[in-house]
Design a protein around this motif. Structure first.
Motif, mmCIF file in Angstrom:
data_model
loop_
_atom_site.group_PDB
_atom_site.id
_atom_site.type_symbol
_atom_site.label_atom_id
_atom_site.label_comp_id
_atom_site.label_asym_id
_atom_site.label_seq_id
_atom_site.Cartn_x
_atom_site.Cartn_y
_atom_site.Cartn_z
ATOM 1 N N GLU A 312 0.816 -1.201 0.000
ATOM 2 C CA GLU A 312 0.000 0.000 0.000
ATOM 3 C C GLU A 312 0.859 1.265 0.000
ATOM 4 O O GLU A 312 1.958 1.290 0.559
ATOM 5 C CB GLU A 312 -0.924 0.023 1.229
ATOM 6 C CG GLU A 312 -2.040 -1.002 1.201
ATOM 7 C CD GLU A 312 -1.584 -2.377 1.618
ATOM 8 O OE1 GLU A 312 -2.392 -3.322 1.522
ATOM 9 O OE2 GLU A 312 -0.411 -2.515 2.031
ATOM 10 N N GLY A 314 0.303 5.408 0.873
ATOM 11 C CA GLY A 314 -0.582 6.436 1.402
ATOM 12 C C GLY A 314 -0.031 6.963 2.706
ATOM 13 O O GLY A 314 1.009 6.505 3.182
ATOM 14 N N LEU A 321 -5.715 10.365 3.075
ATOM 15 C CA LEU A 321 -6.961 10.135 2.346
ATOM 16 C C LEU A 321 -6.765 9.018 1.322
ATOM 17 O O LEU A 321 -6.209 9.227 0.246
ATOM 18 C CB LEU A 321 -7.417 11.417 1.648
ATOM 19 C CG LEU A 321 -8.742 11.334 0.892
ATOM 20 C CD1 LEU A 321 -9.874 10.971 1.843
ATOM 21 C CD2 LEU A 321 -9.048 12.637 0.177
ATOM 22 N N GLY A 322 -7.222 7.825 1.663
ATOM 23 C CA GLY A 322 -7.170 6.719 0.709
ATOM 24 C C GLY A 322 -5.798 6.068 0.609
ATOM 25 O O GLY A 322 -4.809 6.525 1.175
ATOM 26 N N ARG A 323 -5.764 4.961 -0.155
ATOM 27 C CA ARG A 323 -4.530 4.219 -0.377
ATOM 28 C C ARG A 323 -4.436 3.809 -1.834
ATOM 29 O O ARG A 323 -5.450 3.624 -2.516
ATOM 30 C CB ARG A 323 -4.472 2.952 0.502
ATOM 31 C CG ARG A 323 -4.259 3.228 1.990
ATOM 32 C CD ARG A 323 -2.881 3.822 2.234
ATOM 33 N NE ARG A 323 -2.585 3.982 3.650
ATOM 34 C CZ ARG A 323 -2.875 5.075 4.348
ATOM 35 N NH1 ARG A 323 -3.509 6.077 3.764
ATOM 36 N NH2 ARG A 323 -2.545 5.161 5.625
ATOM 37 N N LEU A 324 -3.210 3.672 -2.299
ATOM 38 C CA LEU A 324 -2.945 3.169 -3.639
ATOM 39 C C LEU A 324 -2.267 1.806 -3.525
ATOM 40 O O LEU A 324 -1.549 1.541 -2.559
ATOM 41 C CB LEU A 324 -2.040 4.132 -4.421
ATOM 42 C CG LEU A 324 -2.576 5.545 -4.655
ATOM 43 C CD1 LEU A 324 -1.506 6.399 -5.335
ATOM 44 C CD2 LEU A 324 -3.836 5.503 -5.507
ATOM 45 N N ALA A 329 -6.173 -0.605 -1.673
ATOM 46 C CA ALA A 329 -6.630 0.268 -2.755
ATOM 47 C C ALA A 329 -7.991 -0.151 -3.280
ATOM 48 O O ALA A 329 -8.721 0.659 -3.852
ATOM 49 C CB ALA A 329 -5.607 0.266 -3.891
ATOM 50 N N GLU A 331 -10.565 -0.816 -1.614
ATOM 51 C CA GLU A 331 -11.644 -0.247 -0.819
ATOM 52 C C GLU A 331 -12.255 0.975 -1.487
ATOM 53 O O GLU A 331 -13.437 1.267 -1.296
ATOM 54 C CB GLU A 331 -11.140 0.104 0.572
ATOM 55 C CG GLU A 331 -10.760 -1.109 1.411
ATOM 56 C CD GLU A 331 -10.394 -0.728 2.831
ATOM 57 O OE1 GLU A 331 -10.426 0.492 3.128
ATOM 58 O OE2 GLU A 331 -10.096 -1.622 3.630
ATOM 59 N N ASP A 332 -11.491 1.704 -2.259
ATOM 60 C CA ASP A 332 -12.037 2.879 -2.948
ATOM 61 C C ASP A 332 -13.038 2.493 -4.025
ATOM 62 O O ASP A 332 -13.784 3.352 -4.514
ATOM 63 C CB ASP A 332 -10.900 3.692 -3.579
ATOM 64 C CG ASP A 332 -10.061 4.407 -2.524
ATOM 65 O OD1 ASP A 332 -10.592 4.636 -1.420
ATOM 66 O OD2 ASP A 332 -8.902 4.741 -2.812
ATOM 67 N N GLU A 335 -18.516 -0.473 -2.092
ATOM 68 C CA GLU A 335 -19.548 0.215 -1.331
ATOM 69 C C GLU A 335 -20.009 -0.692 -0.196
ATOM 70 O O GLU A 335 -20.261 -1.880 -0.414
ATOM 71 C CB GLU A 335 -20.738 0.592 -2.213
ATOM 72 C CG GLU A 335 -20.408 1.642 -3.258
ATOM 73 C CD GLU A 335 -21.613 2.024 -4.099
ATOM 74 O OE1 GLU A 335 -21.640 3.154 -4.590
ATOM 75 O OE2 GLU A 335 -22.521 1.167 -4.266
#
Length: 348
Positions: A312, A314, A321-324, A329, A331-332, A335
């Motif tokens: 990850e 971030g 804010l968020g992860r790559l 990642a 999770e973005d 829903e």
């Protein structure tokens, strides 16, 4: 038909359009003011370059227009008087053009005085102080052994910038909601401060840091026409400086000294951001201990900025804010739905 006066300056810098306002200037912080004003108000004019390399500003012809030997200066054949108007001093010219056209001076009498006060602020403070800072930072005085004059003008220039920042804290323009001669007067000096590379003297030398390597805009080569900045290196003595506590997205590196491991960790964590860091040491135990203590999302030991698809990327705190990459990642792209069911018996 408007006509030009019979001054020697007119003979040396011949006009092709004698019915237009004549501008005598060069591209300096004061020199650009009038050309910006004329372009903004759309008043026809003819520009004449006064070549400083050959001291044309000291020639008898130019001195016939401005005995002070400074640019800019104008001749307006279409003034309200019987004879063409000749005028020097950039602040006076801005006020004249504003009165002549009713533009860029605000809508009320109070606006006019507010705009005038900022023009005077520039003429009496910003111009002289930043001009001297330039002399002692990048011009003939930069090699002087005694740095007290440079630091004096750096301190005063920094104070003047704080005055402007405070004025703009809750408004878009110096005059409030409207662009005016106040902004035009100040623009050339602020632009020169940023472009010349001696802006660091204001923000650092006078306020708790030493410029080890000065950056500045790229002036030569293929990158000169773009928005490129040379790398800068600052040794910081005051740990409260803004550059330590904000993310600086540019080639600027700061150095802070520490005495032990605990102080180093404290310095690293003393801001609201936590994107990435690196630890450099020969001791494996120390590297893992410090890496765990630093509040960042990515940390390397004896390396920097190696990105892998399976890990990850971030940050923590205001960088979080968020992860790559990797599973986090995903999770973005998901829903989550929460269904709360209360079991019970239906009554007929």
């Amino acid at each position: 038909m408007p006509h030009l006066p019979t001054l020697p300056v007119v003979g040396r810098w011949r006009a092709r359009h004698s019915d237009r306002l004549q501008l005598y200037s060069v591209n300096t912080p004061n020199g650009v003011k009038v050309s910006i004003m004329l372009e903004d108000i759309g008043l026809p004019y003819e520009a004449h370059l006064v070549d400083f390399t050959s001291d044309q500003q000291k020639s008898p012809q130019f001195l016939s227009l401005n005995p002070n030997g400074k640019i800019p200066a104008i001749i307006d054949p279409d003034s309200s008087g019987v004879e063409p108007l000749t005028l020097f001093e950039s602040g006076a010219i801005l006020l004249y053009l504003a009165d002549k056209t009713g533009r860029l001076i605000g809508e009320t009498a109070a606006d006019r005085w507010y705009a005038t006060q900022w023009v005077m602020f520039q003429m009496g403070g910003v111009g002289p102080m930043m001009g001297q800072l330039g002399f002692f930072s990048v011009s003939n005085g930069k090699d002087w052994e005694d740095k007290r004059p440079r630091d004096r003008y750096a301190n005063e220039s920094r104070r003047l910038l704080r005055v402007m920042n405070q004025a703009l804290a809750e408004r878009k323009w110096m005059l409030g909601k409207s662009y005016s001669i106040a902004n035009i007067a100040l623009f050339g000096w602020i632009s020169a401060l940023m472009d010349s590379g001696f802006g660091e003297q204001i923000g650092t030398v006078a306020s708790g840091a030493k410029v080890v390597e000065c950056g500045g805009a790229v002036k030569v080569g293929p990158l000169a026409n773009g928005a490129f900045f040379r790398p800068a290196l600052l040794e910081v003595f005051d740990d409260s400086l803004t550059i330590i506590h904000e993310e600086t997205f540019g080639p600027v590196l700061t150095i802070q000294r520490f005495t032990d491991e605990a102080e180093a960790i404290g310095l690293a964590n003393d801001n609201e951001y936590g994107l990435a860091a690196s630890v450099w040491t020969r001791e494996v135990d120390r590297s893992l201990r410090v890496a765990q203590a630093i509040d960042v999302g990515s940390i390397w030991v004896n390396d920097w900025a190696k990105i892998y698809d399976n890990t990850e990327e971030g940050g923590f705190k205001q960088s979080g804010l968020g992860r790559l990459n990797a599973l986090a990642a995903l999770e973005d792209f998901q829903e989550y739905k929460h269904i709360a069911l209360k079991p019970g018996i239906a009554h007929s």
